[in-house]
Design an enzyme around this catalytic site. Structure first.
Site, PDB file in Angstrom:
ATOM      1  N   ARG A  24       0.856  -1.190   0.000  1.00  0.00           N
ATOM      2  CA  ARG A  24       0.000   0.000   0.000  1.00  0.00           C
ATOM      3  C   ARG A  24       0.893   1.242   0.000  1.00  0.00           C
ATOM      4  O   ARG A  24       1.881   1.290   0.743  1.00  0.00           O
ATOM      5  CB  ARG A  24      -0.865   0.069   1.258  1.00  0.00           C
ATOM      6  N   HIS A  60       2.691  -3.025   5.267  1.00  0.00           N
ATOM      7  CA  HIS A  60       2.134  -2.897   3.910  1.00  0.00           C
ATOM      8  C   HIS A  60       2.808  -1.751   3.159  1.00  0.00           C
ATOM      9  O   HIS A  60       2.875  -1.762   1.938  1.00  0.00           O
ATOM     10  CB  HIS A  60       0.628  -2.676   3.974  1.00  0.00           C
ATOM     11  N   ASP A 111      -1.957  -9.936   3.213  1.00  0.00           N
ATOM     12  CA  ASP A 111      -3.155 -10.308   3.956  1.00  0.00           C
ATOM     13  C   ASP A 111      -3.786 -11.527   3.303  1.00  0.00           C
ATOM     14  O   ASP A 111      -4.006 -11.548   2.092  1.00  0.00           O
ATOM     15  CB  ASP A 111      -4.151  -9.140   3.983  1.00  0.00           C
ATOM     16  N   TYR A 137      -6.400 -10.714  17.483  1.00  0.00           N
ATOM     17  CA  TYR A 137      -5.614  -9.480  17.480  1.00  0.00           C
ATOM     18  C   TYR A 137      -6.473  -8.396  16.833  1.00  0.00           C
ATOM     19  O   TYR A 137      -7.147  -8.664  15.831  1.00  0.00           O
ATOM     20  CB  TYR A 137      -4.307  -9.659  16.697  1.00  0.00           C
ATOM     21  N   HIS A 140      -8.012  -8.106  13.133  1.00  0.00           N
ATOM     22  CA  HIS A 140      -7.539  -9.253  12.336  1.00  0.00           C
ATOM     23  C   HIS A 140      -8.390 -10.512  12.514  1.00  0.00           C
ATOM     24  O   HIS A 140      -7.892 -11.625  12.399  1.00  0.00           O
ATOM     25  CB  HIS A 140      -6.068  -9.543  12.646  1.00  0.00           C
ATOM     26  N   ASP A 188     -10.794 -11.166  10.501  1.00  0.00           N
ATOM     27  CA  ASP A 188     -11.258 -11.576   9.175  1.00  0.00           C
ATOM     28  C   ASP A 188     -10.127 -11.803   8.180  1.00  0.00           C
ATOM     29  O   ASP A 188     -10.340 -11.931   6.982  1.00  0.00           O
ATOM     30  CB  ASP A 188     -12.246 -10.544   8.613  1.00  0.00           C
ATOM     31  N   HIS A 189      -8.902 -11.839   8.660  1.00  0.00           N
ATOM     32  CA  HIS A 189      -7.777 -12.191   7.784  1.00  0.00           C
ATOM     33  C   HIS A 189      -6.550 -12.497   8.643  1.00  0.00           C
ATOM     34  O   HIS A 189      -6.534 -12.214   9.835  1.00  0.00           O
ATOM     35  CB  HIS A 189      -7.462 -11.072   6.794  1.00  0.00           C
ATOM     36  N   HIS A 221      -2.510 -11.646   8.669  1.00  0.00           N
ATOM     37  CA  HIS A 221      -1.492 -10.758   8.098  1.00  0.00           C
ATOM     38  C   HIS A 221      -0.123 -11.381   8.364  1.00  0.00           C
ATOM     39  O   HIS A 221       0.214 -11.710   9.493  1.00  0.00           O
ATOM     40  CB  HIS A 221      -1.640  -9.394   8.794  1.00  0.00           C
TER      41      HIS A 221
HETATM   42 ZN    ZN Z   1      -2.071  -6.629   6.837  1.00  0.00          ZN
END
Ligand code: ZN
Length: 245
Positions: free
Chosen positions: A170, A186, A193, A221, A224, A226-227, A229
């Site tokens: 990003r 990122h 992710d 955490y 987090h 839903d994914h 990292h």
């Molecule tokens: Zn991330």
């Protein structure tokens, strides 16, 4: 991947004078690859760009909790990583990178040097370029490549099922737009992710500990659930309390 087309010719020629088994032992590798071609056998003590290229490809095999340095110096940690790579693919595991090891790497990589199951595009779904982060575009892209090879190792270790990638690099503006943390990995290009995929979040978070990811954040955490990292970081930070991490 050009190698595949050369193999029948090599087999045909070698059949005339030597056995196929003897041909397979030949060093160094003669076949070219559109991404990168190694021209010598590499073992402990070697150094150079070819070692650095090898380290990128075996970065996913550092051992539990470890991170392989990508420094062009073939030391004990690189030897151990090469050995684990060889074991993972059923090759003779001597920690020396010769024709069998390079042939496997050629088969695993695309012409842009990414591993066959991951792409630059899927690690950059927030920007059209790699610019605007906390490092140069070239560095961000190079960092993403290393993360992809780590993911390829993790994918293979988990039965070669697809790993669901939701994003990676990003720019600062993109990170702000999605509410990313200041200083997020990122912004450096090495964070990825992951969706639950067929493996599930906790299995991914736990497995990532074996593949060179110093930063692992998952269920339990903040932000987090839903994914998962995974990223590089100078010091280890793992947190996925709902997974016991
Ligand atoms: Zn991330």
């Amino acid at each position: 991947m050009k190698l595949r087309f050369l193999l029948p010719v090599v087999a045909l020629l070698s059949a005339v004078v030597v056995t196929p088994a003897a041909a397979a032992e030949a060093d160094p590798v003669q076949a070219a690859d559109a991404c990168y071609t190694w021209n010598r056998t590499l073992s402990e003590g070697a150094s150079g760009e070819d070692v650095r290229q090898l380290q990128i490809r075996v970065a996913g095999y550092p051992g539990y909790g470890a991170v392989l340095g990508i420094d062009g110096q073939f030391g004990p940690a690189t030897k151990a990583a090469v050995t684990r790579f060889q074991q993972a693919y059923g090759l003779g595991a001597d920690g020396i990178a010769g024709s069998a090891t390079f042939t496997k790497i050629y088969a695993l990589q695309d012409n842009d040097c990414t591993p066959i199951n991951f792409t630059y595009d899927e690690l950059n779904n927030c920007n059209s370029t790699w610019a605007g982060g906390n490092v140069s575009a070239a560095t961000a892209r190079a960092n993403a490549l290393v993360s992809m090879w780590k993911l390829q190792a993790m994918r293979h270790a988990m039965g070669d099922r697809p790993i669901d990638v939701n994003g990676g690099f990003r720019s600062v503006s993109c990170n702000n737009a999605v509410g990313g943390a200041a200083g997020s990995r990122h912004l450096y290009g090495d964070a990825v992710d992951l969706g639950a995929g067929p493996q599930g979040f906790c299995a991914l978070a736990k497995q990532a500990r074996n593949h060179g990811f110093n930063e692992i954040l998952g269920p339990g955490y903040t932000g987090h659930n839903d994914h998962v990292h995974v990223a590089h970081k100078s010091s280890r930070f793992w947190s996925a309390p709902s997974c016991g991490i």
